[in-house]
Design an enzyme around this catalytic site. Structure first.
Site, PDB file in Angstrom:
ATOM      1  N   SER A 124      28.802  22.165 -43.700  1.00 47.48           N
ATOM      2  CA  SER A 124      28.485  23.515 -44.085  1.00 47.48           C
ATOM      3  C   SER A 124      29.386  24.526 -43.397  1.00 47.48           C
ATOM      4  O   SER A 124      29.331  24.362 -42.324  1.00 47.48           O
ATOM      5  CB  SER A 124      27.106  23.417 -44.496  1.00 47.48           C
ATOM      6  OG  SER A 124      26.293  24.930 -44.532  1.00 47.48           O
ATOM      7  N   TYR A 148      18.823  24.150 -39.495  1.00 45.89           N
ATOM      8  CA  TYR A 148      19.745  23.052 -41.071  1.00 45.89           C
ATOM      9  C   TYR A 148      20.717  23.127 -39.990  1.00 45.89           C
ATOM     10  O   TYR A 148      21.804  22.303 -40.052  1.00 45.89           O
ATOM     11  CB  TYR A 148      18.789  23.595 -42.804  1.00 45.89           C
ATOM     12  CG  TYR A 148      20.557  23.169 -43.072  1.00 45.89           C
ATOM     13  CD1 TYR A 148      20.300  22.062 -44.098  1.00 45.89           C
ATOM     14  CD2 TYR A 148      21.294  24.127 -42.976  1.00 45.89           C
ATOM     15  CE1 TYR A 148      21.254  21.851 -44.617  1.00 45.89           C
ATOM     16  CE2 TYR A 148      22.688  23.707 -44.658  1.00 45.89           C
ATOM     17  CZ  TYR A 148      22.472  22.553 -45.019  1.00 45.89           C
ATOM     18  OH  TYR A 148      23.271  22.216 -46.135  1.00 45.89           O
ATOM     19  N   LYS A 152      23.669  20.443 -38.678  1.00 45.60           N
ATOM     20  CA  LYS A 152      24.789  20.119 -39.135  1.00 45.60           C
ATOM     21  C   LYS A 152      25.496  20.653 -38.113  1.00 45.60           C
ATOM     22  O   LYS A 152      26.868  19.061 -38.137  1.00 45.60           O
ATOM     23  CB  LYS A 152      25.746  21.100 -40.537  1.00 45.60           C
ATOM     24  CG  LYS A 152      25.117  21.201 -41.547  1.00 45.60           C
ATOM     25  CD  LYS A 152      25.289  19.301 -42.089  1.00 45.60           C
ATOM     26  CE  LYS A 152      24.720  19.480 -43.755  1.00 45.60           C
ATOM     27  NZ  LYS A 152      24.543  17.855 -44.042  1.00 45.60           N
TER      28      LYS A 152
HETATM   29  P1  NAD Z   1      20.681  17.150 -52.348  1.00 44.41           P
HETATM   30  O1  NAD Z   1      19.217  17.253 -51.819  1.00 44.41           O
HETATM   31  O2  NAD Z   1      20.741  17.800 -54.646  1.00 44.41           O
HETATM   32  O3  NAD Z   1      21.148  15.262 -52.272  1.00 44.41           O
HETATM   33  C1  NAD Z   1      20.764  15.040 -50.915  1.00 44.41           C
HETATM   34  C2  NAD Z   1      20.549  13.798 -51.634  1.00 44.41           C
HETATM   35  O4  NAD Z   1      20.662  12.814 -50.009  1.00 44.41           O
HETATM   36  C3  NAD Z   1      19.184  13.424 -52.431  1.00 44.41           C
HETATM   37  O5  NAD Z   1      19.628  12.804 -53.565  1.00 44.41           O
HETATM   38  C4  NAD Z   1      18.877  13.533 -51.613  1.00 44.41           C
HETATM   39  O6  NAD Z   1      17.679  12.525 -52.567  1.00 44.41           O
HETATM   40  C5  NAD Z   1      19.389  12.238 -50.494  1.00 44.41           C
HETATM   41  N1  NAD Z   1      18.436  12.582 -49.365  1.00 44.41           N
HETATM   42  C6  NAD Z   1      17.827  12.712 -48.536  1.00 44.41           C
HETATM   43  N2  NAD Z   1      17.207  12.736 -47.632  1.00 44.41           N
HETATM   44  C7  NAD Z   1      17.470  11.149 -47.295  1.00 44.41           C
HETATM   45  C8  NAD Z   1      17.264  10.307 -46.257  1.00 44.41           C
HETATM   46  N3  NAD Z   1      16.317  10.293 -45.311  1.00 44.41           N
HETATM   47  N4  NAD Z   1      17.463   8.535 -47.151  1.00 44.41           N
HETATM   48  C9  NAD Z   1      18.171   8.708 -47.773  1.00 44.41           C
HETATM   49  N5  NAD Z   1      18.923   9.429 -49.015  1.00 44.41           N
HETATM   50  C10 NAD Z   1      18.284  11.118 -48.837  1.00 44.41           C
HETATM   51  O7  NAD Z   1      21.712  18.499 -51.698  1.00 44.41           O
HETATM   52  P2  NAD Z   1      23.463  18.238 -52.478  1.00 44.41           P
HETATM   53  O8  NAD Z   1      23.498  19.665 -52.197  1.00 44.41           O
HETATM   54  O9  NAD Z   1      23.792  17.516 -52.651  1.00 44.41           O
HETATM   55  O10 NAD Z   1      23.943  18.620 -50.698  1.00 44.41           O
HETATM   56  C11 NAD Z   1      24.516  17.078 -50.085  1.00 44.41           C
HETATM   57  C12 NAD Z   1      24.543  17.491 -48.964  1.00 44.41           C
HETATM   58  O11 NAD Z   1      25.779  18.841 -48.545  1.00 44.41           O
HETATM   59  C13 NAD Z   1      23.892  18.013 -47.758  1.00 44.41           C
HETATM   60  O12 NAD Z   1      24.344  16.951 -46.573  1.00 44.41           O
HETATM   61  C14 NAD Z   1      23.856  18.772 -47.744  1.00 44.41           C
HETATM   62  O13 NAD Z   1      23.381  19.717 -46.565  1.00 44.41           O
HETATM   63  C15 NAD Z   1      25.310  19.350 -47.730  1.00 44.41           C
HETATM   64  N6  NAD Z   1      25.388  20.978 -47.950  1.00 44.41           N
HETATM   65  C16 NAD Z   1      24.714  21.486 -49.587  1.00 44.41           C
HETATM   66  C17 NAD Z   1      25.488  22.563 -49.738  1.00 44.41           C
HETATM   67  C18 NAD Z   1      24.908  23.447 -51.240  1.00 44.41           C
HETATM   68  O14 NAD Z   1      24.847  24.272 -51.442  1.00 44.41           O
HETATM   69  N7  NAD Z   1      24.441  22.404 -52.202  1.00 44.41           N
HETATM   70  C19 NAD Z   1      26.628  22.868 -48.976  1.00 44.41           C
HETATM   71  C20 NAD Z   1      26.953  22.649 -47.523  1.00 44.41           C
HETATM   72  C21 NAD Z   1      26.300  21.105 -47.169  1.00 44.41           C
HETATM   73  C1  UD1 Z   2      22.858  29.743 -48.525  1.00 40.85           C
HETATM   74  C2  UD1 Z   2      22.449  29.113 -47.283  1.00 40.85           C
HETATM   75  C3  UD1 Z   2      23.841  28.394 -47.153  1.00 40.85           C
HETATM   76  C4  UD1 Z   2      24.791  26.854 -47.125  1.00 40.85           C
HETATM   77  C5  UD1 Z   2      24.131  27.804 -48.660  1.00 40.85           C
HETATM   78  C6  UD1 Z   2      24.658  26.511 -49.836  1.00 40.85           C
HETATM   79  C7  UD1 Z   2      20.577  30.679 -46.361  1.00 40.85           C
HETATM   80  C8  UD1 Z   2      20.965  31.622 -45.857  1.00 40.85           C
HETATM   81  N1  UD1 Z   2      22.489  30.557 -45.820  1.00 40.85           N
HETATM   82  O1  UD1 Z   2      23.553  30.557 -48.522  1.00 40.85           O
HETATM   83  O2  UD1 Z   2      22.451  27.693 -45.271  1.00 40.85           O
HETATM   84  O3  UD1 Z   2      25.134  26.935 -47.005  1.00 40.85           O
HETATM   85  O4  UD1 Z   2      23.481  28.604 -49.383  1.00 40.85           O
HETATM   86  O5  UD1 Z   2      25.216  27.080 -51.364  1.00 40.85           O
HETATM   87  O6  UD1 Z   2      19.943  29.863 -47.310  1.00 40.85           O
HETATM   88  N2  UD1 Z   2      20.940  35.774 -53.651  1.00 40.85           N
HETATM   89  C9  UD1 Z   2      20.284  37.032 -54.437  1.00 40.85           C
HETATM   90  N3  UD1 Z   2      19.154  36.202 -55.602  1.00 40.85           N
HETATM   91  C10 UD1 Z   2      18.718  35.422 -55.662  1.00 40.85           C
HETATM   92  C11 UD1 Z   2      19.532  34.411 -54.826  1.00 40.85           C
HETATM   93  C12 UD1 Z   2      20.472  34.391 -54.466  1.00 40.85           C
HETATM   94  O7  UD1 Z   2      21.269  38.255 -54.370  1.00 40.85           O
HETATM   95  O8  UD1 Z   2      18.011  34.686 -55.511  1.00 40.85           O
HETATM   96  C13 UD1 Z   2      22.644  36.352 -53.131  1.00 40.85           C
HETATM   97  C14 UD1 Z   2      22.385  36.793 -51.704  1.00 40.85           C
HETATM   98  O9  UD1 Z   2      22.036  37.072 -51.558  1.00 40.85           O
HETATM   99  C15 UD1 Z   2      23.823  35.850 -51.569  1.00 40.85           C
HETATM  100  C16 UD1 Z   2      24.211  35.054 -52.921  1.00 40.85           C
HETATM  101  O10 UD1 Z   2      23.196  35.294 -53.286  1.00 40.85           O
HETATM  102  O11 UD1 Z   2      24.497  37.522 -50.786  1.00 40.85           O
HETATM  103  C17 UD1 Z   2      24.528  33.635 -52.477  1.00 40.85           C
HETATM  104  O12 UD1 Z   2      23.297  33.310 -52.271  1.00 40.85           O
HETATM  105  P1  UD1 Z   2      22.984  32.024 -51.812  1.00 40.85           P
HETATM  106  O13 UD1 Z   2      22.973  31.067 -53.615  1.00 40.85           O
HETATM  107  O14 UD1 Z   2      21.252  31.753 -51.748  1.00 40.85           O
HETATM  108  O15 UD1 Z   2      23.648  31.324 -51.012  1.00 40.85           O
HETATM  109  P2  UD1 Z   2      24.088  31.637 -48.590  1.00 40.85           P
HETATM  110  O16 UD1 Z   2      22.706  32.432 -49.213  1.00 40.85           O
HETATM  111  O17 UD1 Z   2      25.345  32.402 -48.818  1.00 40.85           O
END
Ligand code: NAD
Ligand code: UD1
Length: 337
Positions: A124, A148, A152
């Site tokens: 991330s 978190y 990572k």
């Molecule tokens: P998500 O929660 O929708 O998907 C994660 C999946 O992992 C879920 O289906 C959950 O059931 C499974 N899981 C969690 N712990 C587990 C375990 N111990 N064993 C087996 N399965 C397990 O999340 P996502 O948004 O799809 O994210 C996927 C990956 O990408 C994560 O590692 C997350 O940290 C990373 N990531 C997500 C974002 C984001 O904004 N969505 C941003 C940066 C990185």
């Molecule tokens: C968050 C996580 C980041 C993760 C990312 C993935 C935090 C501090 N960081 O980032 O680790 O990788 O999500 O998508 O949580 N906002 C509002 N109202 C809301 C929600 C969000 O105004 O109800 C604004 C926030 O202030 C920001 C933008 O929307 O400016 C995006 O927010 P969000 O979707 O939560 O993502 P990040 O904060 O960038």
């Protein structure tokens, strides 16, 4: 290729699964369903008209994972399983370290036992911490500000140590920016349990009446309209980034890091107005205090992935809002039936 997708039932995993299946790969999903629903499996099959293997299991169960890797003759692993809520990670840090860091150690041990050496890891942009300069490139110092993010970074460092100790590994550490949007079929998308933290799922819950309005966290940032700016990336672009990384890894050893972002930033109000135009919905909002820990702006320098992987985002903000709107309508219908 025979690919194992840990966390493949989740938001990013399910979208990546549809792409890999449509590109002709064999897929096995390994997920404990702690943040996903078994229905997603049928939706993946419906979108692709392909078979997909599934094992319900925890990545910390090294024995079970090893058996799946061997029995399914897996060639490569995309590791998405993990807990991902920043706020929750500050309240339950040990749960996060146990699930994310210990889970990744278990996966690597299972891969070693099964003699598999190709791995794509979901990292991330949160590993960068407060920007020293923008856009963040992959050389930007890392200094995450919450458990978190430290999970990572620790996993990233472990993977580097692993590749340095054993030159048979091919590893890609993918640093995602802000994944949003949904599959163009409207059948899968992001639908977190409880009150979401991220902007687009909050908008979705305002649309379907689960939340009364959007709270905008501050409009006094040093940005053109005062609201925070982020690098939003369509989840199908992100899926394509995984495929590009996996394909490239087949000819390249070592541990490599890539930003997956668009290289542009968009403000909260810009995203909101685009969504309102596309959906024809007025989204009620109020401006509230800044959310602690939020940055005014961050975005990716995405050149390395373009140059080396031949990957860049293809979808724009309109595509993001269109697909989200379709998904919100479909998931609303699903809930009311
Ligand atoms: P998500 O929660 O929708 O998907 C994660 C999946 O992992 C879920 O289906 C959950 O059931 C499974 N899981 C969690 N712990 C587990 C375990 N111990 N064993 C087996 N399965 C397990 O999340 P996502 O948004 O799809 O994210 C996927 C990956 O990408 C994560 O590692 C997350 O940290 C990373 N990531 C997500 C974002 C984001 O904004 N969505 C941003 C940066 C990185
Ligand atoms: C968050 C996580 C980041 C993760 C990312 C993935 C935090 C501090 N960081 O980032 O680790 O990788 O999500 O998508 O949580 N906002 C509002 N109202 C809301 C929600 C969000 O105004 O109800 C604004 C926030 O202030 C920001 C933008 O929307 O400016 C995006 O927010 P969000 O979707 O939560 O993502 P990040 O904060 O960038």
């Amino acid at each position: 290729m025979n690919i194992l997708l840990t966390g493949g039932m989740g938001y990013i995993g399910s979208h990546t699964a549809t792409l890999l299946l449509n590109m002709g790969h064999q897929l096995h999903i390994y997920d404990n369903l702690c943040n996903s629903n078994i229905d997603t499996l049928d939706r993946i099959k419906k979108i692709t008209s392909k078979e997909v293997g599934f094992t319900q299991g925890d990545i910390r169960d090294t024995k079970k994972l090893t058996e799946v890797l061997i029995n399914e003759k897996i060639d490569a692993v995309i590791h998405l399983a993990g807990l991902k809520a920043v706020g929750e990670s500050t309240q339950k840090p040990i749960e996060y370290y146990a699930n994310n860091v210990q889970g990744s150690i278990s996966l690597i041990q299972a891969m070693q036992a099964a003699n598999i050496r190709t791995l794509v890891f979901s990292s991330s942009a949160t590993v960068y911490g407060d920007p020293i300069y923008l856009p963040y490139d992959e050389e930007h110092p890392t200094s995450p500000t919450n458990p978190y993010g430290r999970n990572k970074l620790q996993i990233e460092e472990m993977l580097l140590d692993l590749a340095n100790s054993d030159n048979t590994w091919s590893i890609a550490r993918l640093r995602y920016f802000n994944p949003v949007g949904a599959h163009e079929s409207g059948l899968i998308g992001e639908d977190p349990n409880g009150i979401p933290n991220n902007l687009m799922p909050v908008i979705g819950q305002v649309v379907d009446g689960r939340l009364p309005m959007l709270n905008i966290f501050g409009d006094d940032y040093d940005t053109p309209d005062g609201t925070g700016k982020r690098d939003y990336i369509h989840v199908m672009d992100l899926a394509e980034g995984h495929l590009a990384a996996l394909t490239w890894l087949k000819g390249n050893l070592g541990c490599h890091t890539f930003n997956l972002g668009s290289g542009n930033s968009v403000s909260v109000l810009e995203l909101l107005h685009c969504f309102e135009n596309i959906s024809g919905n007025k989204i009620p909002y109020q401006v509230v205090a800044r959310r602690p820990g939020d940055l005014p702006e961050y975005y990716a320098k995405a050149d390395k992935a373009a140059k080396i992987l031949g990957w860049q985002t293809k979808r724009n903000l309109t595509d993001i809002c269109n697909s989200s709107w379709l998904w919100f309508q479909n998931s609303k219908n699903k809930k009311s039936t």
